[in-house]
Motif scaffolding. Structure first.
Motif, PDB file in Angstrom:
ATOM      1  N   UNK A  62      33.757  35.765  35.118  1.00  0.00           N
ATOM      2  CA  UNK A  62      34.417  36.581  34.097  1.00  0.00           C
ATOM      3  C   UNK A  62      34.718  37.995  34.539  1.00  0.00           C
ATOM      4  N   UNK A  63      34.147  38.444  35.655  1.00  0.00           N
ATOM      5  CA  UNK A  63      34.394  39.800  36.144  1.00  0.00           C
ATOM      6  C   UNK A  63      35.684  39.838  36.965  1.00  0.00           C
ATOM      7  N   UNK A  64      36.275  41.029  37.034  1.00  0.00           N
ATOM      8  CA  UNK A  64      37.483  41.240  37.831  1.00  0.00           C
ATOM      9  C   UNK A  64      37.093  41.744  39.217  1.00  0.00           C
ATOM     10  N   UNK A  65      37.824  41.254  40.238  1.00  0.00           N
ATOM     11  CA  UNK A  65      37.620  41.787  41.580  1.00  0.00           C
ATOM     12  C   UNK A  65      38.974  42.110  42.203  1.00  0.00           C
ATOM     13  N   UNK A  66      38.969  43.062  43.116  1.00  0.00           N
ATOM     14  CA  UNK A  66      40.139  43.337  43.953  1.00  0.00           C
ATOM     15  C   UNK A  66      39.678  43.257  45.396  1.00  0.00           C
ATOM     16  N   UNK A  67      40.322  42.395  46.173  1.00  0.00           N
ATOM     17  CA  UNK A  67      39.866  42.135  47.533  1.00  0.00           C
ATOM     18  C   UNK A  67      41.062  41.871  48.430  1.00  0.00           C
TER      19      UNK A  67
ATOM     20  N   UNK B 207      38.783  30.704  46.986  1.00  0.00           N
ATOM     21  CA  UNK B 207      39.753  29.698  46.532  1.00  0.00           C
ATOM     22  C   UNK B 207      40.482  30.278  45.328  1.00  0.00           C
ATOM     23  N   UNK B 208      41.797  30.488  45.492  1.00  0.00           N
ATOM     24  CA  UNK B 208      42.626  31.030  44.417  1.00  0.00           C
ATOM     25  C   UNK B 208      43.404  29.880  43.786  1.00  0.00           C
ATOM     26  N   UNK B 209      43.294  29.739  42.488  1.00  0.00           N
ATOM     27  CA  UNK B 209      44.033  28.696  41.778  1.00  0.00           C
ATOM     28  C   UNK B 209      45.226  29.335  41.081  1.00  0.00           C
TER      29      UNK B 209
ATOM     30  N   UNK C 146      44.065  40.767  43.006  1.00  0.00           N
ATOM     31  CA  UNK C 146      43.247  41.068  41.833  1.00  0.00           C
ATOM     32  C   UNK C 146      43.104  39.768  41.063  1.00  0.00           C
ATOM     33  N   UNK C 147      41.877  39.441  40.708  1.00  0.00           N
ATOM     34  CA  UNK C 147      41.677  38.193  39.987  1.00  0.00           C
ATOM     35  C   UNK C 147      40.402  38.192  39.177  1.00  0.00           C
ATOM     36  N   UNK C 148      40.255  37.155  38.389  1.00  0.00           N
ATOM     37  CA  UNK C 148      39.066  36.986  37.555  1.00  0.00           C
ATOM     38  C   UNK C 148      38.201  35.896  38.160  1.00  0.00           C
ATOM     39  N   UNK C 149      36.942  36.196  38.341  1.00  0.00           N
ATOM     40  CA  UNK C 149      36.009  35.264  38.972  1.00  0.00           C
ATOM     41  C   UNK C 149      35.702  34.101  38.030  1.00  0.00           C
TER      42      UNK C 149
ATOM     43  N   UNK D  39      43.928  34.327  40.148  1.00  0.00           N
ATOM     44  CA  UNK D  39      44.574  35.599  40.488  1.00  0.00           C
ATOM     45  C   UNK D  39      45.475  36.112  39.373  1.00  0.00           C
ATOM     46  N   UNK D  40      45.459  37.422  39.199  1.00  0.00           N
ATOM     47  CA  UNK D  40      46.352  38.092  38.259  1.00  0.00           C
ATOM     48  C   UNK D  40      47.534  38.688  39.019  1.00  0.00           C
TER      49      UNK D  40
END
Length: 199
Positions: free
Chosen positions: A22-27, A106-108, A130-133, A194-195
């Motif tokens: 539910x947390x956001x990350x930027x990587x 793994x990005x869906x 940027x995406x939501x875990x 991913x957002x």
């Protein structure tokens, strides 16, 4: 939105493996296509060439119909490949390496948001994501991310899958460079939705 999330410290920018669902990350990641789809695309292209340039006369079946094993294999590959692609989403695999962390992502991606369904502009490049875990598997986890999870093949055990894909391991005898068929991503791995993907 990105600026707002950064200003309010809602985006994780390091220690990614400690992030929670539910947390956001930027990587920043090196992105590649789903290796299973990539391998099947390559094999299908080569098999199409083999069928096109096959000068041998196929053996005759009962009733005078011609049988061509290359065509049969090609149809099987394309059937499996289409099943992987026909879902509403598609996977990308990212790699992250730093002094402190080394893991896969793994990005869906929802296919309806993709301008280029072949992913030619994204694959084999380095991008910020940027995406939501949705899931985090630590190094000591005994779980994996199954790249067949959205298909009927996810119901098969690993022994049967190995048997199915074993034919691809002997392609070098036919002059085709061997490619490892990857159906699972081992930990440490993070799954995200991913957002945004940008340079």
């Amino acid at each position: 939105m990105r600026e707002y999330l950064h200003q309010n410290q809602h985006i994780i920018k390091n220690n990614y493996l400690n992030s929670k669902t539910g947390e956001f990350i930027e990587v920043k990641l090196s992105l590649k296509k789903n290796p299973l789809i990539d391998s099947l695309d390559g094999f299908s292209s080569l098999m199409k060439l083999a069928v096109m340039f096959d000068d041998s006369t196929p053996a005759l079946k009962k009733g005078g119909q011609k049988s061509n094993s290359n065509t049969k294999v090609l149809n099987q590959m394309e059937s499996l490949n289409n099943q992987l692609k026909d879902e509403g989403s598609i996977d990308l695999i990212g790699s992250y390496k730093s002094e402190n962390e080394n893991f896969k992502v793994v990005l869906t991606l929802d296919k309806s948001y993709l301008g280029d369904i072949t992913l030619s502009d994204i694959a084999d490049g380095e991008f910020s994501v940027i995406g939501k875990v949705t899931r985090v598997l630590q190094k000591d986890s005994d779980e994996t991310v199954n790249l067949l999870r959205k298909t009927s093949l996810s119901k098969l055990n690993s022994a049967l899958l190995d048997q199915m894909f074993s034919a691809f391991n002997n392609m070098e005898e036919s002059g085709i460079k061997n490619q490892e068929i990857v159906t699972e991503i081992n930990p440490p791995v993070i799954q995200i939705i991913p957002i945004a993907i940008f340079t």
